[in-house]
Design a protein around this motif. Structure first.
Motif, short mmCIF file in Angstrom:
data_model
loop_
_atom_site.label_atom_id
_atom_site.label_comp_id
_atom_site.label_asym_id
_atom_site.label_seq_id
_atom_site.Cartn_x
_atom_site.Cartn_y
_atom_site.Cartn_z
N PHE A 220 6.65 17.09 17.85
CA PHE A 220 8.02 17.07 17.19
C PHE A 220 8.21 16.03 15.94
O PHE A 220 8.99 16.51 15.02
CB PHE A 220 9.16 17.50 18.23
N ASP A 221 7.70 15.00 16.45
CA ASP A 221 7.96 14.01 15.27
C ASP A 221 7.25 14.02 14.06
O ASP A 221 7.76 13.57 13.02
CB ASP A 221 7.31 12.48 15.90
N LEU A 224 9.20 16.82 12.51
CA LEU A 224 10.34 16.51 11.74
C LEU A 224 10.04 15.57 10.33
O LEU A 224 10.71 15.60 9.15
CB LEU A 224 11.26 15.47 12.79
N LEU A 391 15.53 11.46 7.79
CA LEU A 391 15.51 12.28 8.79
C LEU A 391 16.76 12.83 9.28
O LEU A 391 16.78 13.77 10.06
CB LEU A 391 15.10 11.52 10.06
N THR A 445 15.19 19.61 13.43
CA THR A 445 15.94 18.38 13.24
C THR A 445 16.47 18.12 14.59
O THR A 445 16.42 17.04 14.94
CB THR A 445 17.15 18.74 12.22
N GLY A 448 13.91 16.97 16.93
CA GLY A 448 13.55 15.62 16.67
C GLY A 448 14.40 14.55 16.93
O GLY A 448 14.04 13.51 17.72
#
Ligand code: TRP
Length: 452
Positions: A220-221, A224, A391, A445, A448
């Motif tokens: 997921f990082d 993101l 982010l 989002t 993340g």
């Protein structure tokens, strides 16, 4: 609506929008940020997701932002006020352009510092200091710059001075001529450097790293980071394109113009990757080095080239101009608003805002000089601003703006604006924005953030 309603002028030809938007999109994000974010996020997996994000999120939101700007032909804040009044929406929607402007303002505080590094490297290139650099001397050249707050301050101040002067003029003048030369020149020099770098560096490993896809790299990082960078690189989510759309001629197809901007932006980023990574692997530079990656690897190849000082000087000059054309778009929203609403001169507005950016930039610059001082969550001043804007702020603004366009505003109004396209294209875009871009952005989002 008559074209002359716009106070700040219209781009003199439809193509100029592409150059201006391209000039905003192509910047440090492509040459400095893309390689290191890719390096930190596992290479191929990031690139694949990044391309998907450009298509599924970046392009539709870019189109939304530009169309919104062109419908009212005013600065983003008044545009949203006007639209919500006309369509009986809640007046709180005005928070969207405000957040967008604040994001641009915050991004500029560190963008200017990094642009200052590019200027410092321009000086070194001209002075022929790259000759014969190897990995350790290139690293120590960079470390020396980071430990000289005085030098960084000088370049940061000079850069902000140039930004203020340029935004102080009307952006529909001047800028366009600059970008018309800049973009093609940048692409040519990157092509040249990439070929050379692949020749002398480790091309096989670089290509493998850039294009090899493996499922286990996909977290997921990574996703993101890809969404955040797609927004950053296209300059969406902070109202710059919104403001530029207001100056766009009605004759131009928004979708086509935006697609070209996305294509050029990706091309420049890929070329930068092909310049940097063959060197990174040949000289065993850490791919996860972070913000120093480009500044350590590029001088090595520039120093090894026969015409190094010359090519190096041109390259960094182009990079500084690319940074400048991006930086001015970050202040455009508030400058246009202050000018149109309060009749403050553009130069005066730019000076006030730019002065504040300059001041905060000093804190960013000190955080580099004292790289180890971690403030909050183990991040220093630069990392904090970078992560917070890319982010959190960019995705949030992009989501809100897309919801405004896709769900809140009447569909026929948008359709009229996008009339230059065929109807089925409009449907396509509207549906993608509604059912793909927004859910993807929200899901990624939030996931993340909570660190799934
Ligand atoms: N897109 C630019 C780059 O790649 C940076 C930039 C300009 C930007 N305007 C922006 C990023 C607005 C986010 C929002 O360097």
């Amino acid at each position: 609506m008559p074209e002359n309603r716009c106070l700040q002028g219209i781009w003199s030809s439809p193509w100029i929008f592409i150059f201006a938007a391209g000039g905003s999109a192509v910047g440090l994000g492509n040459i400095w940020k893309f390689p290191y974010v890719l390096g930190e996020n596992g290479g191929g997996a990031f690139l694949m997701v990044y391309c998907l994000c450009l298509l599924a999120v970046g392009l539709p939101v870019l189109i939304a932002e530009v169309s919104l700007g062109r419908t009212v032909r005013s600065n983003p804040i008044d545009t949203v006020n006007d639209l919500s009044e006309r369509n009986l929406l809640h007046s709180r929607w005005v928070i969207v352009p405000w957040l967008a402007g604040i994001t641009g303002f915050l991004i500029l505080t560190f963008y200017s510092v990094i642009s200052g590094w590019s200027m410092a490297y321009l000086e070194r290139a001209v002075a022929g200091q790259f000759a014969g650099l190897d990995q350790s001397s290139a690293q120590s050249m960079f470390d020396t710059l980071l430990s000289s707050p005085g030098e960084m301050l000088f370049w940061h101040s000079l850069f902000m001075f140039l930004v203020i002067l340029t935004v102080g003029q009307s952006v529909t003048r001047g800028l366009s001529t600059l970008v018309r030369i800049l973009l093609p020149a940048l692409i040519i020099i990157l092509l040249f450097l990439a070929s050379y770098s692949m020749l002398v560096g480790n091309a096989a490993e670089a290509i493998d790293f850039l294009f090899r896809w493996s499922w286990q790299d996909l977290t997921f990082d990574v996703v993101l980071a890809a969404v955040g960078h797609a927004l950053f690189s296209l300059s969406v989510g902070m109202g710059a394109m919104f403001a530029y759309g207001a100056y766009m001629s009605k004759r131009m197809s928004i979708a086509r113009a935006c697609a070209i901007v996305v294509g050029v932006d990706l091309l420049v980023a890929l070329l930068a990757g092909l310049v940097i990574f063959p060197l990174v692997f040949a000289f065993q530079i850490d791919v996860e080095a972070g913000p120093s990656l480009t500044f350590v690897s590029l001088p090595i190849i520039l120093g090894a080239l026969p015409a190094g000082p010359f090519v190096g000087a041109i390259f960094f000059l182009l990079l500084v101009i690319a940074a400048l054309t991006s930086a001015i778009s970050m202040l455009e929203l508030f400058v246009a608003w202050m000018h149109e609403k309060y009749y403050i001169g553009r130069l005066q507005a730019a000076t006030m805002l730019g002065g504040a950016v300059w001041f905060i930039g000093i804190a960013v610059l000190m955080s580099f000089a004292d790289w180890d001082s971690k403030l909050i969550f183990g991040l220093n001043g630069f990392e904090l601003l970078d992560k917070f804007t890319t982010l959190i702020m960019l995705p949030v603004v992009a989501i809100l703006l897309s919801v405004l366009v896709a769900w809140a505003l009447p569909r026929d109004m948008l359709q009229k604006e996008l009339i230059t396209q065929q109807v089925n294209h409009f449907q396509w875009w509207h549906n993608v924005l509604k059912y793909i871009s927004i859910p993807v952005m929200v899901l990624i989002t939030v996931a993340g953030w909570i660190g799934v």
